[in-house]
Design a protein around this motif. Structure first.
Motif, mmCIF file in Angstrom:
data_model
loop_
_atom_site.group_PDB
_atom_site.id
_atom_site.type_symbol
_atom_site.label_atom_id
_atom_site.label_comp_id
_atom_site.label_asym_id
_atom_site.label_seq_id
_atom_site.Cartn_x
_atom_site.Cartn_y
_atom_site.Cartn_z
ATOM 1 N N ALA A 10 0.823 -1.216 0.000
ATOM 2 C CA ALA A 10 0.000 0.000 0.000
ATOM 3 C C ALA A 10 0.853 1.260 0.000
ATOM 4 C CB ALA A 10 -0.944 -0.013 1.197
ATOM 5 N N GLY A 11 1.962 1.244 0.719
ATOM 6 C CA GLY A 11 2.829 2.420 0.796
ATOM 7 C C GLY A 11 3.480 2.784 -0.518
ATOM 8 N N GLU A 12 3.536 1.845 -1.434
ATOM 9 C CA GLU A 12 4.136 2.113 -2.737
ATOM 10 C C GLU A 12 3.109 2.549 -3.773
ATOM 11 O OE1 GLU A 12 6.756 -1.006 -4.113
ATOM 12 O OE2 GLU A 12 7.364 -1.461 -2.055
ATOM 13 N N LEU A 13 1.832 2.452 -3.432
ATOM 14 C CA LEU A 13 0.769 2.813 -4.360
ATOM 15 C C LEU A 13 0.463 4.300 -4.253
ATOM 16 C CD1 LEU A 13 -1.641 -0.183 -3.671
ATOM 17 C CD2 LEU A 13 -0.070 0.083 -5.597
ATOM 18 N N THR A 17 -4.404 5.386 -6.891
ATOM 19 C CA THR A 17 -4.572 3.932 -6.973
ATOM 20 C C THR A 17 -5.240 3.393 -5.711
ATOM 21 O OG1 THR A 17 -2.688 3.699 -8.461
ATOM 22 C CG2 THR A 17 -3.344 1.725 -7.240
ATOM 23 N N ARG A 18 -4.893 3.947 -4.556
ATOM 24 C CA ARG A 18 -5.523 3.503 -3.309
ATOM 25 C C ARG A 18 -7.008 3.878 -3.299
ATOM 26 N NH1 ARG A 18 -0.818 5.683 -1.281
ATOM 27 N NH2 ARG A 18 -1.966 7.313 -0.160
#
Length: 130
Positions: A10-13, A17-18
């Motif tokens: 999630a931290g890379e999205l 996108t989230r």
């Protein structure tokens, strides 16, 4: 459900996108609620209880439709394909195939699809730059 809607960290999205993933989860939950109400209504014999459930069902239809509209606004290709399928007469599958082909032709603002077995022309561009 927690954070199971993410298939990547999630931290890379991106935030977009989230949000998209959240709205997809919302759409799924609304569809499940519609199914639950339909099942309950089909069995409920008490007219007052059935009327309340039918009112709730209409709310779920509204929520599902709002979620879908949000998602379609964020993905032009999806919206273009949906336009060729939703509210159209005729064979649903045939409409879907035709709509997908039309959208792949570049109507979503992106590059046209490359037919199988054809070249992207990269080789010819490489030769021009030498």
């Amino acid at each position: 459900m927690g954070f199971e809607q993410y298939h990547e960290p999630a931290g890379e999205l991106s935030a977009e996108t989230r949000t998209f993933a959240r709205m997809c989860a919302n759409l799924t939950e609304e569809a499940e609620a519609i199914s639950w109400y339909e099942q309950r209504i089909s069995l409920e014999r008490n007219p007052a209880a059935r009327a309340i459930m039918q009112d709730s069902l209409a709310e779920e239809y509204k929520h599902f439709s709002m979620d879908l509209e949000f998602l379609l606004r964020t993905k032009p290709q999806w919206r273009e394909i949906a336009r060729g399928i939703l509210f159209q007469d005729g064979d649903i599958v045939a409409n879907g195939e035709a709509s997908e082909r039309a959208a792949a032709g570049g109507t979503d603002g992106g590059p046209p699809a490359v037919p199988p077995g054809s070249s992207l022309g990269i080789g010819s561009l490489k030769e021009q730059n030498q």
